[in-house]
Scaffold this motif. Structure first.
Motif, PDB file in Angstrom:
ATOM      1  N   GLN A 169       0.824  -1.201   0.000  1.00 46.41           N
ATOM      2  CA  GLN A 169       0.000   0.000   0.000  1.00 46.41           C
ATOM      3  C   GLN A 169       0.864   1.259   0.000  1.00 46.41           C
ATOM      4  OE1 GLN A 169      -3.405  -0.200  -0.197  1.00 46.41           O
ATOM      5  NE2 GLN A 169      -3.042  -2.406  -0.385  1.00 46.41           N
ATOM      6  N   THR A 170       0.319   2.324  -0.582  1.00 48.19           N
ATOM      7  CA  THR A 170       1.000   3.614  -0.519  1.00 48.19           C
ATOM      8  C   THR A 170       0.806   4.230   0.861  1.00 48.19           C
ATOM      9  OG1 THR A 170      -0.953   4.768  -1.348  1.00 48.19           O
ATOM     10  CG2 THR A 170       0.644   3.996  -2.977  1.00 48.19           C
ATOM     11  N   SER A 171       1.622   5.239   1.174  1.00 45.85           N
ATOM     12  CA  SER A 171       1.494   5.936   2.453  1.00 45.85           C
ATOM     13  C   SER A 171       1.927   7.386   2.279  1.00 45.85           C
ATOM     14  CB  SER A 171       2.349   5.261   3.533  1.00 45.85           C
ATOM     15  OG  SER A 171       3.712   5.644   3.409  1.00 45.85           O
ATOM     16  N   ILE A 172       1.630   8.210   3.269  1.00 48.37           N
ATOM     17  CA  ILE A 172       2.024   9.617   3.217  1.00 48.37           C
ATOM     18  C   ILE A 172       3.532   9.780   3.365  1.00 48.37           C
ATOM     19  CG2 ILE A 172      -0.190  10.466   4.063  1.00 48.37           C
ATOM     20  CD1 ILE A 172       1.067  10.724   6.841  1.00 48.37           C
ATOM     21  N   PHE A 173       4.229   8.706   3.722  1.00 50.16           N
ATOM     22  CA  PHE A 173       5.679   8.765   3.895  1.00 50.16           C
ATOM     23  C   PHE A 173       6.435   8.319   2.644  1.00 50.16           C
ATOM     24  CE2 PHE A 173       3.772   8.109   8.074  1.00 50.16           C
ATOM     25  CZ  PHE A 173       4.337   9.148   8.793  1.00 50.16           C
ATOM     26  N   ASP A 174       5.706   7.979   1.584  1.00 50.70           N
ATOM     27  CA  ASP A 174       6.360   7.512   0.363  1.00 50.70           C
ATOM     28  C   ASP A 174       7.251   8.606  -0.223  1.00 50.70           C
ATOM     29  OD1 ASP A 174       4.932   5.238   0.770  1.00 50.70           O
ATOM     30  OD2 ASP A 174       3.826   5.298  -1.123  1.00 50.70           O
ATOM     31  N   GLY A 175       8.441   8.208  -0.661  1.00 52.54           N
ATOM     32  CA  GLY A 175       9.367   9.152  -1.273  1.00 52.54           C
ATOM     33  C   GLY A 175      10.796   8.866  -0.859  1.00 52.54           C
ATOM     34  N   LEU A 176      11.693   9.741  -1.294  1.00 52.08           N
ATOM     35  CA  LEU A 176      13.122   9.623  -1.001  1.00 52.08           C
ATOM     36  C   LEU A 176      13.492  10.622   0.086  1.00 52.08           C
ATOM     37  CD1 LEU A 176      15.886   8.370  -1.781  1.00 52.08           C
ATOM     38  CD2 LEU A 176      16.117  10.209  -3.474  1.00 52.08           C
ATOM     39  N   TRP A 177      14.213  10.137   1.111  1.00 49.68           N
ATOM     40  CA  TRP A 177      14.515  10.949   2.282  1.00 49.68           C
ATOM     41  C   TRP A 177      15.998  10.880   2.632  1.00 49.68           C
ATOM     42  CZ3 TRP A 177      10.276  13.545   4.219  1.00 49.68           C
ATOM     43  CH2 TRP A 177       9.017  13.060   3.855  1.00 49.68           C
ATOM     44  N   LYS A 178      16.518  11.992   3.132  1.00 48.04           N
ATOM     45  CA  LYS A 178      17.909  12.063   3.603  1.00 48.04           C
ATOM     46  C   LYS A 178      17.911  12.399   5.086  1.00 48.04           C
ATOM     47  CE  LYS A 178      22.317  14.458   2.691  1.00 48.04           C
ATOM     48  NZ  LYS A 178      22.540  14.961   4.077  1.00 48.04           N
ATOM     49  N   LEU A 179      18.706  11.663   5.847  1.00 47.80           N
ATOM     50  CA  LEU A 179      18.799  11.920   7.285  1.00 47.80           C
ATOM     51  C   LEU A 179      19.297  13.335   7.548  1.00 47.80           C
ATOM     52  CD1 LEU A 179      18.684  10.556  10.175  1.00 47.80           C
ATOM     53  CD2 LEU A 179      21.161  10.322   9.930  1.00 47.80           C
ATOM     54  N   ASP A 180      18.603  14.033   8.443  1.00 45.86           N
ATOM     55  CA  ASP A 180      19.000  15.385   8.839  1.00 45.86           C
ATOM     56  C   ASP A 180      19.669  15.366  10.205  1.00 45.86           C
ATOM     57  OD1 ASP A 180      19.261  18.162   8.803  1.00 45.86           O
ATOM     58  OD2 ASP A 180      17.304  18.456   9.753  1.00 45.86           O
ATOM     59  N   THR A 181      18.987  14.810  11.203  1.00 47.77           N
ATOM     60  CA  THR A 181      19.552  14.736  12.553  1.00 47.77           C
ATOM     61  C   THR A 181      19.260  13.370  13.159  1.00 47.77           C
ATOM     62  OG1 THR A 181      17.550  15.611  13.619  1.00 47.77           O
ATOM     63  CG2 THR A 181      19.226  17.207  12.919  1.00 47.77           C
ATOM     64  N   ARG A 182      20.101  12.978  14.107  1.00 47.60           N
ATOM     65  CA  ARG A 182      19.908  11.723  14.831  1.00 47.60           C
ATOM     66  C   ARG A 182      20.190  11.965  16.306  1.00 47.60           C
ATOM     67  NH1 ARG A 182      22.446   6.727  16.435  1.00 47.60           N
ATOM     68  NH2 ARG A 182      21.218   4.909  15.778  1.00 47.60           N
ATOM     69  N   GLU A 183      19.208  11.672  17.130  1.00 48.61           N
ATOM     70  CA  GLU A 183      19.354  11.823  18.571  1.00 48.61           C
ATOM     71  C   GLU A 183      19.212  10.455  19.216  1.00 48.61           C
ATOM     72  OE1 GLU A 183      16.418  14.572  19.829  1.00 48.61           O
ATOM     73  OE2 GLU A 183      17.137  16.210  18.554  1.00 48.61           O
ATOM     74  N   ALA A 184      20.193  10.098  20.041  1.00 51.85           N
ATOM     75  CA  ALA A 184      20.172   8.785  20.671  1.00 51.85           C
ATOM     76  C   ALA A 184      20.760   8.885  22.071  1.00 51.85           C
ATOM     77  CB  ALA A 184      20.972   7.783  19.843  1.00 51.85           C
ATOM     78  N   GLU A 185      20.360   7.940  22.909  1.00 49.21           N
ATOM     79  CA  GLU A 185      21.013   7.846  24.210  1.00 49.21           C
ATOM     80  C   GLU A 185      22.500   7.608  23.981  1.00 49.21           C
ATOM     81  OE1 GLU A 185      18.985   5.454  27.210  1.00 49.21           O
ATOM     82  OE2 GLU A 185      17.303   5.269  25.818  1.00 49.21           O
TER      83      GLU A 185
END
Length: 256
Positions: free
Chosen positions: A145-161
């Motif tokens: 199924q399609t979704s509103i998140f379909d497309g190409l994405w590049k990581l901008d920020t990553r927050e982790a413990e």
């Protein structure tokens, strides 16, 4: 000739003309978005034909594409992601990323022939590792199924413990047709690691999502689906949060 037979002849001519126009339109229509799994690859070089099989996925969504597989000769991921457009019946792929980072000024003209279960992709004069091939790939469409998140994405920020942080982490991610592909790199003991993965993707109206990996460059596949929480911040930004080895991670992406 009376007016009645003349009107009948004109009506029939118009009917056949419309049918012909519809047939041309259907033939020339671009390939519908979705996720595809590679069937096989036929490589021809100076009359010598080689047929290859490998675990490879490709996604088309919102005028973007991405593919990923493990290149056995180089023993590293082979990834491409970028922009698509149709010109005179040919699909033009312009990659803007590969496994090593950003790309520019590359364009590939592909002959696409839709089949009952997917499509055939042909490209002539492909240069790779000192060889020049004519290549034909057979692709099978995957259900999803399609979704509103379909497309190409590049990581901008990553927050982790703190214990879950990765040094110089970067990622390109594609979602479409109920599937996903990622390509990522990060530094481990001074050496840059490159990895890819792809699989099934689902998300509900609340943003609760699951990714079930089908193949990757990691030593083993997860035994269970990765559970995530997704949020579409706006048309061009989304966040995903998940637990990694029990540690909380939130990653933000920008649409490409």
């Amino acid at each position: 000739m009376t007016l009645k037979p003349l009107f009948l002849i004109l009506s029939i001519a118009l009917l056949f003309g419309c049918a012909a126009e519809e047939e041309v339109a259907l033939t020339a229509a671009p390939l519908a978005d979705g996720a595809f799994l590679l069937g096989d690859v036929t490589m021809t070089e100076e009359g010598e034909v080689t047929v290859l099989k490998r675990a490879q996925m490709k996604i088309y969504a919102n005028d973007r594409f991405m593919f990923a597989f493990m290149h056995e000769e180089l023993n590293k991921p082979d990834v491409g992601a970028g922009i698509t457009e149709w010109e005179e019946g040919a699909l033009i792929e312009s990659p803007i990323f590969n496994q090593d980072g950003p790309l520019d000024s590359l364009h590939f003209s592909l002959d696409i022939q839709e089949t009952e279960g997917g499509f055939l992709q042909s490209i002539e004069g492909l240069e790779s590792n000192g060889h020049v091939y004519d290549m034909v790939e057979s692709w099978d469409r995957l259900p999803g199924q399609t979704s509103i998140f379909d497309g190409l994405w590049k990581l901008d920020t990553r927050e982790a413990e703190e214990a879950g942080e990765l040094n110089q982490f970067s990622e390109i991610k594609m979602i479409g047709g109920g599937h996903y592909i990622f390509s990522q790199s990060f530094l481990v003991e001074g050496e840059m690691q490159q990895h890819f993965g792809f699989g099934e993707f689902s998300v509900d109206a609340t943003g609760a999502a699951a990714e079930t990996m089908m193949a990757s460059s990691f030593e083993s596949l997860p035994s269970e689906a990765q559970v995530l929480t997704l949020e579409l911040v706006d048309e061009n930004h989304f966040k995903q949060s998940f637990l990694w080895d029990g540690l909380s991670v939130t990653q933000s992406y920008i649409r490409q």
